[in-house]
Structure formats: structure tokens, C-alpha cells
Enzyme design. Structure first.
Site, short mmCIF file in Angstrom:
data_model
loop_
_atom_site.label_atom_id
_atom_site.label_comp_id
_atom_site.label_asym_id
_atom_site.label_seq_id
_atom_site.Cartn_x
_atom_site.Cartn_y
_atom_site.Cartn_z
N ASP A 112 2.14 5.41 -4.54
CA ASP A 112 2.11 6.56 -3.64
C ASP A 112 3.49 7.09 -3.31
O ASP A 112 3.64 8.23 -2.86
CB ASP A 112 1.39 6.19 -2.34
CG ASP A 112 -0.06 5.91 -2.59
OD1 ASP A 112 -0.70 6.77 -3.20
OD2 ASP A 112 -0.54 4.85 -2.20
N HIS A 114 2.60 -3.74 -1.07
CA HIS A 114 1.27 -3.74 -1.67
C HIS A 114 0.66 -5.11 -1.47
O HIS A 114 1.37 -6.11 -1.53
CB HIS A 114 1.35 -3.41 -3.17
CG HIS A 114 0.05 -2.97 -3.72
ND1 HIS A 114 -0.91 -3.85 -4.14
CD2 HIS A 114 -0.47 -1.72 -3.89
CE1 HIS A 114 -1.97 -3.17 -4.55
NE2 HIS A 114 -1.72 -1.88 -4.41
#
Ligand code: CMC
Length: 430
Positions: A365, A308
Site C-alpha cells: 500500500d 505487515h
């Protein structure tokens, strides 16, 4: 550059210029470089906005090193555990959690707008049946500006409020209709006696010939997924919404731009990519081979659902969803090979030097796709669900931008490295 408490000096040649340092309530202070070009004739260079704050905001705060995500000061874990999605939508858009009366009023403001213009159904019928539901969602969201002219004047506070209610209310209907169209089933009208997540399940999975019973475990988990995806400060799609809106474009057009930006596999498309990756891997024993591929710099393969830009500790949303994934699959009695693979992949990656060194942890996700599939959603709908939840954050951010007195049309600069002026060459001489 030298740093004093409240300003920074820049020395260039024999000249010195001062730049104020602005403090937020949390997070790094920023150096206000708005006068940099005027003072020095230089731009700054920051592809991907790695060190650049594009706006001031009071909505969401992320501390990537500590794995913290706050909406209006409230921790995401508390909101996901205790709230109904519309309470979080109210919080993002109004700045405070609603009182019971405010909650009831907000629910009725939203449910008043859950149906879409009947003629929009014709719009759906123009798409190919095999169109990706994200492509349909993107088109239909943009088409809202063609149907709701009376809420497109961005200078009218009442119209902005109606557009906000309409967008939050209609996105689930638009998303469910995209699914229904793709499977050839009749569209199902919303039911305003159901909550936001329940109504979406109903519009997606009910058929006119049977009673549809909402599974409370599934509805609770979906409510959680929606909350976890509601906002995430200035990510690619939110910045897209703000950039589109900075020109004065209407809110429906701006949200459609956000949907388009979210679709990419580095952003909202990652949950779909995770499931595709797990099905490509196929079984637990092939995981080491794929971990090796992910580490190979000559191989473009990346472990989807890992890493991320901001979270360099654990993604707090992933923590909540990891627990929810186990809960939902246990409750539904599903033995999912994908979940087994995901757990093994997580175990290996968290111990592997490559991932540890680069602080690559599973992101939201990684788990959301597994839960959504267990609920019966096809993989192609995953990003659509993300878009419908994120819409509430996008519209809160758009509203904040519109009333921000410092807001200007977004117009980044560039470092030009192309040709200098050249003599034109006539076609017959080239
Ligand atoms: N698998 C393997 N290596 C990776 C991965 C990955 N998923 N992610 C980053 N790296 C490596 C990358 O190759 C680089 O290595 P090196 O320093 O040796 O060159 C290093 O880690 C830093 O990567 P980066 O590309 O500079 O990091 P970034 O902040 O620009 O990218 C990211 C962040 C999310 C785009 C990236 O981690 C990625 O592509 N992840 C997979 C896609 C994904 O899951 N996206 C969903 C993001 S969360 C949902 C959302 O908020 O939208």
C-alpha cells in the site's frame, strides 16, 4: 507438549492426549487440534489467528520471512511481469495458467458478463453524491444477489461457475460506476474489445462527448497493480468471505462481506491512509517529526504503509510496485512531492532501529497509492481498486471452501471473562 514426527502429545494432569501433525507442501506443519476440546475440555486462545490455520488451501503461499508470494506455485514477480490480469484470475480459479485457447474462452466467458443489470443504475442514484465509493461498492456488490438469483444456488456447480464469471466481470463496472456517480458524470458502458485494466480505465475516465485514448503505460501499470492485489491467502477480508460463505450464504453476499472487511485502514484502506498521511506530513523536512510520533507509544499514530502481519522481510509486491511507481511517474513526467516524501520516509525508516528491530518494511500500500494518484484516481477510489482486484482471489477461495469436504460453519470459541450468573434486578430497584 512433546513433539514426535507425526504427532504431538499433550499432558494435562495425569492425562495424555495425542494430536496428529499435518504437513503441507510448503510452510509450517500444523497440529490438528480438532479433538482438543473433546479430549481435555479446553479451547485454544489465539486472538487475531496468529498461530491458527483456519483452513487447508492450494491457492496462495506466503513465506513472510523470505518475502515470497506464490500463486499456485508461480512467483508473484513472474506473474506481474508477464501476465494479463485475466490469466492470473484463471490461474487462481482453475489451478493452472491457461493455454491460449483456454485464455480466449475465459476472456469471452468474462466479457459476456461485463454489463450490469440496467436497473442497478437506479440503485446507484439512491446514494448521496458525496458517499464514499467504497460504501457504494459494498452496497452494490451485496445487491447483486437481488439481481442474479439464477446463480445463487451454492450446491449447483454450474451456478457457482456463472457467479464466479459474473463477479469477476462486473466488479470493474461496479467500481467505475461508483466513481462516475461521485463526480456526477454519466455511466460509461464496458467495452469488451479492451483488456481488463484498459476497460476499467475506459469506464472510469471516458466521457461520451470525447474520444478516450488509453495510455499504454498507465494500462500496463494498472494491470500490474491488479495482479499484485489478486490474492493473499487467509487475510482478514478473505477469511471474512470464507466465514460468511461457511454458513451457506450466496457468493455475492460473501464478496460484499469481503469488501466491507477490506475497507479498514489496517487492511485495504491503508493505501488511502498512506496518501492522507503524506499530505498531512506535507514536506520532506517534517518527516523526522512523524517518524518520532510513530515510535512514541503514547501516540496512536502509525506510519501507514509500513509493517505487515506476515511479511517480516520485504513485501515482494512492494518491490515490484516501487519500480513501477518510478517508471509510471517518469513516463508521465510527474514530479510528485508525495513520491519524494515516500522515498525519504522509506530511507529513514529502513535505517531507524525501531523499524529495523520490529521488521517494519514498506508494504504494497505504500507505493500503490502514489501510482494510482499519478494515474488520476482520487484517493477515495484506491480501496475500491484493491477490492476489484481482490475479488478474483476471494471467489477462488470461496469456491475452494465450498467443495472442501472438511468445511464446516465457522464458529470460533471464546474465553469468557464477564459476570457469572446474577440475580435479576427489577427496573425500579436499579
Ligand atoms: N508504525 C509504527 N509502529 C508500528 C507499525 C507502524 N506502521 N506497525 C507495527 N508497529 C509496531 C507496533 O507498535 C508494535 O510495537 P511493540 O512491539 O513495541 O508494541 C510492533 O510494531 C508489532 O506490531 P503489531 O501491531 O503487533 O503487528 P501486527 O502484525 O498486529 O500488525 C499491521 C500489522 C499491518 C496491522 C501494522 O503493521 C499496521 O498497523 N501497519 C500500518 C497499516 C498498514 O499499512 N496496513 C496495510 C497492511 S498490507 C495490506 C494488506 O495486506 O491488507
Amino acid at each position: 507438549m512433546s513433539d514426535t514426527t507425526k504427532s504431538v502429545s499433550l499432558h494435562k494432569g495425569g492425562d495424555q492426549s495425542e494430536y496428529p501433525v499435518m504437513d503441507g507442501t510448503l510452510g509450517p506443519s500444523v497440529i490438528d487440534i480438532r479433538k482438543l476440546y473433546g479430549n481435555t475440555g479446553n479451547f485454544t486462545y489465539d486472538p487475531g489467528f496468529v498461530s491458527t490455520a483456519s483452513c487447508e488451501s492450494k491457492i496462495t503461499y506466503i513465506d513472510g520471512d523470505e518475502g515470497v508470494l506464490l500463486h499456485r506455485g508461480y512467483g508473484i514477480e513472474d506473474l506481474a511481469e508477464n501476465c494479463d490480469f485475466l490469466e492470473v484470475a484463471y490461474l487462481l480459479n482453475h489451478g493452472e495458467l491457461p493455454t491460449p485457447d483456454q485464455k480466449t474462452k475465459f476472456e469471452s466467458d468474462i466479457t459476456y458478463h461485463t454489463m450490469i443489470h440496467e436497473q442497478m443504475a437506479n440503485f446507484y442514484r439512491g446514494f448521496r453524491r458525496d458517499a464514499h465509493p467504497m460504501a457504494i461498492a459494498c452496497g452494490v456488490t451485496g445487491a447483486m444477489s437481488a439481481f442474479y438469483h439464477d446463480s445463487t444456488d451454492i450446491n449447483d456447480a454450474h451456478q457457482r461457475m456463472i457467479a464466479t464469471h459474473r463477479i469477476i466481470a462486473k466488479m470493474p463496472t461496479i467500481a467505475a460506476m461508483a466513481y462516475k456517480y461521485s463526480v456526477g458524470q454519466p455511466f460509461i458502458y464496458p467495452r469488451n474489445d479492451l483488456n481488463y485494466a484498459e476497460n476499467f480505465l475506459y469506464m472510469t475516465f471516458a466521457v461520451p462527448c470525447e474520444d478516450y485514448k488509453i495510455n499504454p503505460i498507465v494500462a500496463k501499470a494498472l494491470n500490474k497493480i491488479f495482479i499484485l492485489h489478486a490474492d493473499h491467502e487467509q487475510n482478514a477480508s478473505t477469511s471474512t468471505v470464507r466465514l460468511a460463505g461457511s454458513s451457506g450464504a450466496n457468493p455475492f453476499a460473501c464478496i460484499a462481506a469481503g469488501v466491507a472487511s477490506l475497507w479498514g485502514p489496517s487492511h485495504g484502506g491503508a493505501n488511502e491512509a498512506v496518501l492522507n498521511m503524506l499530505s498531512e506530513i506535507g514536506s520532506v523536512d517534517r518527516i523526522p517529526e512523524y517518524v518520532k510520533k510513530a515510535k512514541d507509544k503514547d501516540d496512536p499514530f502509525r506510519l501507514m504503509g509500513f509493517g505487515h502481519r506476515v511479511y517480516k522481510n520485504f513485501d515482494p509486491r512492494a518491490k515490484v510496485l516501487r519500480a513501477a511507481a518510478h517508471e509510471v511517474l517518469n513516463d508521465l513526467g510527474i514530479q510528485d512531492e508525495a513520491l519524494k516524501m515516500a522515498m525519504e520516509l522509506e530511507r529513514i525508516a529502513l535505517e531507524d532501529e525501531y523499524f529495523v528491530e520490529r521488521k517494519l518494511y514498506p508494504n504494497v500500500d505504500f507505493y500503490s497509492g502514489i501510482i494510482l494518484r499519478a494515474m488520476g484516481f482520487p484517493v477515495s477510489m484506491f480501496t475500491v481498486l484493491f477490492a476489484l482486484a481482490r475479488t478474483t482471489g476471494w471467489i477462488a477461495q470461496w469456491n475452494e471452501m465450498i467443495v472442501d469436504p472438511t468445511q464446516k460453519i465457522g464458529r470460533p470459541r471464546q474465553l469468557y471473562t464477564g459476570y457469572g450468573p446474577r440475580e435479576f434486578i427489577a427496573l425500579d430497584k436499579r
